[in-house]
Design a protein around this motif. Sequence first.
Motif, PDB file in Angstrom:
ATOM      1  N   ALA A   1      -2.293  15.491   3.079  1.00 41.50           N
ATOM      2  CA  ALA A   1      -3.374  15.098   2.181  1.00 41.50           C
ATOM      3  C   ALA A   1      -2.844  14.462   0.918  1.00 41.50           C
ATOM      4  N   LEU A   2      -1.684  14.922   0.446  1.00 37.23           N
ATOM      5  CA  LEU A   2      -1.090  14.382  -0.770  1.00 37.23           C
ATOM      6  C   LEU A   2      -0.233  13.155  -0.506  1.00 37.23           C
ATOM      7  N   GLY A   3      -0.140  12.728   0.757  1.00 36.18           N
ATOM      8  CA  GLY A   3       0.661  11.560   1.067  1.00 36.18           C
ATOM      9  C   GLY A   3       2.144  11.833   1.033  1.00 36.18           C
ATOM     10  N   LEU A   4       2.566  13.097   1.264  1.00 38.07           N
ATOM     11  CA  LEU A   4       3.979  13.444   1.181  1.00 38.07           C
ATOM     12  C   LEU A   4       4.657  13.456   2.533  1.00 38.07           C
ATOM     13  N   ALA A   5       3.883  13.258   3.582  1.00 37.09           N
ATOM     14  CA  ALA A   5       4.489  13.282   4.909  1.00 37.09           C
ATOM     15  C   ALA A   5       5.431  12.107   5.064  1.00 37.09           C
ATOM     16  N   ALA A   6       6.539  12.350   5.782  1.00 38.43           N
ATOM     17  CA  ALA A   6       7.540  11.304   5.963  1.00 38.43           C
ATOM     18  C   ALA A   6       6.978  10.180   6.805  1.00 38.43           C
ATOM     19  N   SER A   7       7.325   8.937   6.447  1.00 35.39           N
ATOM     20  CA  SER A   7       6.890   7.782   7.214  1.00 35.39           C
ATOM     21  C   SER A   7       7.977   7.387   8.177  1.00 35.39           C
ATOM     22  N   PRO A   8       7.613   6.863   9.340  1.00 32.73           N
ATOM     23  CA  PRO A   8       8.624   6.400  10.284  1.00 32.73           C
ATOM     24  C   PRO A   8       9.510   5.346   9.647  1.00 32.73           C
ATOM     25  N   ALA A   9      10.748   5.319  10.040  1.00 32.22           N
ATOM     26  CA  ALA A   9      11.686   4.354   9.476  1.00 32.22           C
ATOM     27  C   ALA A   9      11.193   2.940   9.717  1.00 32.22           C
ATOM     28  N   GLY A  10      11.252   2.142   8.650  1.00 29.04           N
ATOM     29  CA  GLY A  10      10.868   0.739   8.771  1.00 29.04           C
ATOM     30  C   GLY A  10       9.387   0.482   8.666  1.00 29.04           C
ATOM     31  N   ALA A  11       8.545   1.531   8.456  1.00 27.54           N
ATOM     32  CA  ALA A  11       7.107   1.318   8.360  1.00 27.54           C
ATOM     33  C   ALA A  11       6.781   0.582   7.065  1.00 27.54           C
ATOM     34  N   GLN A  12       5.785  -0.292   7.092  1.00 27.71           N
ATOM     35  CA  GLN A  12       5.392  -1.063   5.926  1.00 27.71           C
ATOM     36  C   GLN A  12       3.914  -0.855   5.655  1.00 27.71           C
ATOM     37  N   THR A  13       3.557  -0.885   4.363  1.00 28.51           N
ATOM     38  CA  THR A  13       2.152  -0.782   4.000  1.00 28.51           C
ATOM     39  C   THR A  13       1.452  -2.085   4.357  1.00 28.51           C
ATOM     40  N   PRO A  14       0.171  -2.016   4.692  1.00 24.98           N
ATOM     41  CA  PRO A  14      -0.554  -3.237   5.043  1.00 24.98           C
ATOM     42  C   PRO A  14      -0.520  -4.231   3.890  1.00 24.98           C
ATOM     43  N   SER A  15      -0.289  -5.489   4.191  1.00 24.44           N
ATOM     44  CA  SER A  15      -0.215  -6.513   3.153  1.00 24.44           C
ATOM     45  C   SER A  15      -1.608  -6.814   2.622  1.00 24.44           C
ATOM     46  N   GLN A  16      -1.685  -7.167   1.324  1.00 19.89           N
ATOM     47  CA  GLN A  16      -2.957  -7.512   0.727  1.00 19.89           C
ATOM     48  C   GLN A  16      -3.404  -8.884   1.199  1.00 19.89           C
ATOM     49  N   GLN A  17      -4.725  -9.052   1.226  1.00 15.66           N
ATOM     50  CA  GLN A  17      -5.286 -10.315   1.673  1.00 15.66           C
ATOM     51  C   GLN A  17      -5.001 -11.404   0.645  1.00 15.66           C
TER      52      GLN A  17
ATOM     53  N   ALA B   1     -13.242 -10.453   7.306  1.00 13.54           N
ATOM     54  CA  ALA B   1     -13.025  -9.033   7.586  1.00 13.54           C
ATOM     55  C   ALA B   1     -11.563  -8.751   7.911  1.00 13.54           C
ATOM     56  N   ASP B   2     -10.883  -9.703   8.509  1.00 19.34           N
ATOM     57  CA  ASP B   2      -9.474  -9.542   8.861  1.00 19.34           C
ATOM     58  C   ASP B   2      -8.619  -9.830   7.628  1.00 19.34           C
ATOM     59  N   ALA B   3      -7.902  -8.809   7.143  1.00 23.40           N
ATOM     60  CA  ALA B   3      -7.091  -8.970   5.936  1.00 23.40           C
ATOM     61  C   ALA B   3      -5.961  -9.972   6.121  1.00 23.40           C
ATOM     62  N   LYS B   4      -5.620 -10.290   7.360  1.00 19.82           N
ATOM     63  CA  LYS B   4      -4.553 -11.255   7.604  1.00 19.82           C
ATOM     64  C   LYS B   4      -5.021 -12.693   7.411  1.00 19.82           C
ATOM     65  N   VAL B   5      -6.333 -12.875   7.370  1.00 19.74           N
ATOM     66  CA  VAL B   5      -6.879 -14.226   7.210  1.00 19.74           C
ATOM     67  C   VAL B   5      -7.074 -14.506   5.720  1.00 19.74           C
TER      68      VAL B   5
END
Length: 471
Positions: A25-41, A372-376
């Motif tokens: 809930a606090l966002g402290l869980a480990a992220s998989p190696a190499g994971a990236q946050t979604p890029s902003q539109q 709607a698609d953040a990649k566009v």
Amino acid sequence: MPAHPRSMPRPARTLPRAVCAVAGALGLAASPAGAQTPSQQVVRGPVASYWLSADTVSGFAAMGAGGGIGIGGMLGMLAGRAPAPVRTLDLRLGSSQSAAGAPEAAHLIPQGMAMGAQLPLVTPEPVRGTSEPVERTLPRGIDQQPKGRMLIYWGCGEQVGPGQPVVVDFSKIGPGQPMPNLVSRSVRAPRGPAFGQNRSYGAWPNERDRQAVPEQASLRGEHQVKGNYSPDIRFAVDQHDFMPPVELASSKTPSGTQRMTWRPVGGATGYFMTAVGAGGAGGAGAAGGADGGGSVDIVMWTSSAVQETGGALSDYVQPSEVARLIRERVVLPPDRTECTLPAEVARAMPAGLLSFVAYGDELNVTHPPRPADAKVPWDIQWQVKLRLKSSTSLMLGDGMAGMMGAGGGRAPAGGTGAGAGAGTTQAPADAPATDGAPPAASQPPAAGTPTEAVEQGLREGARVLRGLFNR
């Protein structure tokens, strides 16, 4: 031989589920190696921005709107009647594109506006001029040393709250002096189109067309803006329109306060009031002139429950900011219908002008809509903002009699002072009752008639406020 206990592999230890849940809930869980946050539109534009600002102006403020006031209106003011409400409209188009030739643009308006088929959006002529640099010894916007003082009050109620008034001595505003104790909250607002800011710009009213907005005009319907320096803009106005005029009344009470009441304004998101007036230095509410005589105390009051001079609150304010300011007890909520000017303020301000603004809703249209698609990427061609408010003003204290110098600045005995522009000056509680002398707050200052005192005070106050707020 059995292996040494330290060399034996340890069993995997499992964290309790509750701990894992809290960590996740606090966002402290480990992220998989190499994971990236979604890029902003990616957002580009807008190419063009178009702002419509619609105000319904009533009370004495209407005399300066809609082309001024005629002889009939002047006679009505002298009789204590405020001018009829007027509607004002301000249109501004800004674009990042250059015009193909001479800039041309027009707003094709709906039939309900009753102003013809279209309104021309004219590009102003650039003003060319040279000016010699001026060495400043006073704050920006103040060209000469002001006189007197400013007394700042705030809050609705029978009496003022603690810490009031805040006193600003104009004679001490200069280089090396600390800034006066003025509180004016910043208001977040997007930047609209402006001449010199956008590559291309057009506005209405202008020298080609400055017709008055009819009383029955309506903004509802289909709108189109066409020009040779912006994409075509098409939008519809369905729910938004000119707000109704503010119906504001004022009456003096036996305790010396002045009570303001109003009907709820349709579509209002909140209300704010400011009063500015003048009294002789050393009069009620003052502790003596800054220069020993002949100067005028400027008296300023706002309806905010906390200290606030309202520097940015007399204009349009977007609904999200109004909601924040209501929570901060600066702006009155839309269900509020009364406010009392404290007795101490009324004594310090024998005559003054109260301004009232009812903030309205906004219409915001963006084309094309966000993908709607953040990649566009979102390539915005144009944005439209329609802003609404309703504003009014009325005379306080001696009303028009005080401003015009009628009766030596004294209201008729026994007057009740109901309605806009009416009222009587009540004697201060500490004024002598047996010597027959007029109360201190009603003594005309050395400037001459009450008219001259008020005019001088308002000029001084406006000039100093512009300098302090760099306006």
